[in-house]
Design a protein around this motif. Structure first.
Motif, short mmCIF file in Angstrom:
data_model
loop_
_atom_site.label_atom_id
_atom_site.label_comp_id
_atom_site.label_asym_id
_atom_site.label_seq_id
_atom_site.Cartn_x
_atom_site.Cartn_y
_atom_site.Cartn_z
N SER A 223 0.82 -1.22 0.00
CA SER A 223 0.00 0.00 0.00
C SER A 223 0.85 1.26 0.00
O SER A 223 1.97 1.26 0.54
N ASN A 224 0.30 2.32 -0.58
CA ASN A 224 0.90 3.64 -0.36
C ASN A 224 0.67 4.02 1.09
O ASN A 224 -0.20 3.46 1.77
N HIS A 225 1.46 4.98 1.58
CA HIS A 225 1.42 5.32 3.01
C HIS A 225 1.16 6.82 3.15
O HIS A 225 2.06 7.62 3.05
N GLU A 226 -0.10 7.15 3.42
CA GLU A 226 -0.47 8.57 3.44
C GLU A 226 -0.43 9.19 4.83
O GLU A 226 -0.01 10.33 4.99
N GLY A 227 -0.87 8.43 5.85
CA GLY A 227 -0.93 9.03 7.17
C GLY A 227 -0.93 8.01 8.29
O GLY A 227 -0.94 6.80 8.07
N ASN A 228 -0.93 8.51 9.53
CA ASN A 228 -0.91 7.65 10.71
C ASN A 228 -2.15 6.77 10.83
O ASN A 228 -2.13 5.76 11.54
N LEU B 48 1.22 -6.86 5.51
CA LEU B 48 1.06 -5.56 4.86
C LEU B 48 2.39 -4.80 4.94
O LEU B 48 3.04 -4.79 5.99
N ILE B 49 2.76 -4.17 3.83
CA ILE B 49 3.99 -3.37 3.82
C ILE B 49 3.73 -2.05 3.11
O ILE B 49 2.96 -1.98 2.15
N PHE B 50 4.38 -0.98 3.61
CA PHE B 50 4.34 0.34 2.98
C PHE B 50 5.72 0.60 2.37
O PHE B 50 6.64 1.03 3.07
N PRO B 51 5.90 0.35 1.07
CA PRO B 51 7.25 0.43 0.48
C PRO B 51 7.85 1.84 0.42
O PRO B 51 9.05 1.97 0.21
N GLU B 52 7.01 2.87 0.60
CA GLU B 52 7.58 4.23 0.62
C GLU B 52 8.46 4.42 1.85
O GLU B 52 9.36 5.26 1.85
N GLY B 53 8.13 3.69 2.92
CA GLY B 53 8.95 3.77 4.12
C GLY B 53 8.59 4.90 5.06
O GLY B 53 9.01 4.91 6.21
N THR B 54 7.83 5.87 4.58
CA THR B 54 7.41 6.99 5.41
C THR B 54 6.12 7.56 4.85
O THR B 54 5.75 7.28 3.70
N PHE C 70 9.12 3.63 -4.27
CA PHE C 70 9.00 2.38 -3.53
C PHE C 70 10.38 1.77 -3.33
O PHE C 70 11.12 1.56 -4.29
N LYS C 71 10.71 1.47 -2.08
CA LYS C 71 11.96 0.77 -1.80
C LYS C 71 11.84 -0.68 -2.27
O LYS C 71 10.75 -1.26 -2.28
N ASP D 147 10.82 -14.10 -2.90
CA ASP D 147 11.33 -15.19 -2.06
C ASP D 147 10.21 -16.00 -1.42
O ASP D 147 10.40 -17.19 -1.14
N SER D 148 9.07 -15.37 -1.17
CA SER D 148 7.97 -16.08 -0.49
C SER D 148 7.05 -16.80 -1.46
O SER D 148 6.36 -17.76 -1.09
N GLY D 149 7.00 -16.33 -2.71
CA GLY D 149 6.16 -16.98 -3.71
C GLY D 149 4.67 -16.76 -3.50
O GLY D 149 3.86 -17.61 -3.87
N VAL D 150 4.29 -15.60 -2.93
CA VAL D 150 2.87 -15.29 -2.73
C VAL D 150 2.46 -14.14 -3.66
O VAL D 150 3.31 -13.37 -4.10
N PRO D 151 1.17 -14.01 -3.96
CA PRO D 151 0.73 -12.89 -4.78
C PRO D 151 0.78 -11.57 -4.03
O PRO D 151 0.73 -11.54 -2.79
N ILE D 152 0.87 -10.50 -4.77
CA ILE D 152 0.80 -9.15 -4.22
C ILE D 152 -0.60 -8.59 -4.45
O ILE D 152 -1.15 -8.71 -5.54
N ILE D 153 -1.18 -7.99 -3.39
CA ILE D 153 -2.44 -7.25 -3.53
C ILE D 153 -2.11 -5.77 -3.37
O ILE D 153 -1.84 -5.31 -2.25
N PRO D 154 -2.07 -5.00 -4.47
CA PRO D 154 -1.82 -3.57 -4.34
C PRO D 154 -3.02 -2.88 -3.69
O PRO D 154 -4.17 -3.23 -3.96
N ILE D 155 -2.74 -1.91 -2.82
CA ILE D 155 -3.79 -1.14 -2.16
C ILE D 155 -3.55 0.34 -2.40
O ILE D 155 -2.45 0.85 -2.19
N ALA D 156 -4.61 1.03 -2.83
CA ALA D 156 -4.57 2.49 -3.00
C ALA D 156 -5.43 3.09 -1.90
O ALA D 156 -6.64 2.88 -1.86
#
Length: 254
Positions: free
Chosen positions: A77-82, A148-154, A164-165, A174-183
């Motif tokens: 997901s993108n990371h917009e706020g707390n 869940l991961i926020f690749p922007e990092g901040t 995206f990092k 490495d895990s072999g799982v699908p990615i679910i993108p979240i906006a």
């Protein structure tokens, strides 16, 4: 001001009562499958997150839940706020842990739940910790847990989405799982844009088409990262401008 008091009082107050439930859940763990236990643990964080968002008086909508596959996934997901985490916990029915900064471990009670949710703690100042967090996340995904991961990092705080990092793509490959993108859009309107005062906002969450594990493996990492980031960016840019919401915010601030 009242919104802020209500929100943060509930945020910490609910956790004190939830410890009883957590202890009961842990006792049941040996008798449940991974999926059953994750779903059980997810009930309390979801109630907690729903209560938080209710007290902000925000409107939250989500689309794309029908896209969720069975089995573990890597939510990106993108990371917009707390308030991104409470919004996603309250709206996504599939249990998930997430990658969090290690400072959260110093907070009361919250880390206890995060451990059972399969969260991964990261020291962003230590390269070895960053590498270990990737290894730990891959293991949790292989064990059947969604992350869940926020690749922007901040947080972008409502500004343009950051780069995206690359670590998330290594995790996916490495895990072999699908990615679910979240906006996700609108969470920065709750607090970041209001000098840290909690105000009502209109928030949208879009679960986008999964990127299958096979597709991730066949693409080189740079192209795969660009694919995921572009999907999220295009989904956010396609949303109608929120003129009415901005006008409403001025009414609350004045």
């Amino acid at each position: 001001m009242l919104n802020s008091i209500r929100t943060f009082s509930f945020l910490f107050g609910y956790l004190l009562f939830s410890v009883v439930s957590l202890k009961k859940f842990i006792k049941q763990k040996p008798h449940l499958t991974v999926e059953e236990y994750d779903q059980l643990v997810h009930t309390e964080p979801q109630k907690w997150a729903t209560g938080i968002m209710k007290r902000t008086k925000s409107s939250v909508s989500i689309t794309g839940l029908e896209k969720l596959p069975d089995g573990p996934v890597l939510f990106v997901s993108n990371h917009e706020g707390n308030f991104d985490i409470p919004v996603l916990l309250s709206t996504i029915s599939k249990p998930f842990g997430f990658i969090s900064k290690k400072e959260v471990k110093k907070m009361p009670i919250i880390p206890l739940y995060m451990e059972e949710m399969n969260c991964v703690f990261l020291d962003r100042t230590d390269r070895r910790s960053a590498l270990k967090s990737i290894t730990d996340t891959v293991k949790k995904l292989k064990d059947g847990h969604s992350i869940l991961i926020f690749p922007e990092g901040t947080r972008s705080k409502g500004q343009a989405m950051g780069e995206f990092k690359s670590g998330f793509m290594r995790i996916a490959k490495d895990s072999g799982v699908p990615i679910i993108p979240i906006a996700i859009h609108g969470t920065s309107d709750v607090m970041e844009k209001n000098n840290n005062r909690v105000l009502p906002a209109t928030i949208t969450v879009q679960l986008l088409d999964p990127v299958p594990a096979e597709r991730i493996q066949e693409l080189d990492s740079k192209k795969a990262i660009a694919l995921v980031r572009t999907r999220i960016e295009e989904a956010i840019s396609s949303l109608p401008k929120k003129k009415a919401v901005i006008e409403d915010r001025f009414k609350y601030v004045q």
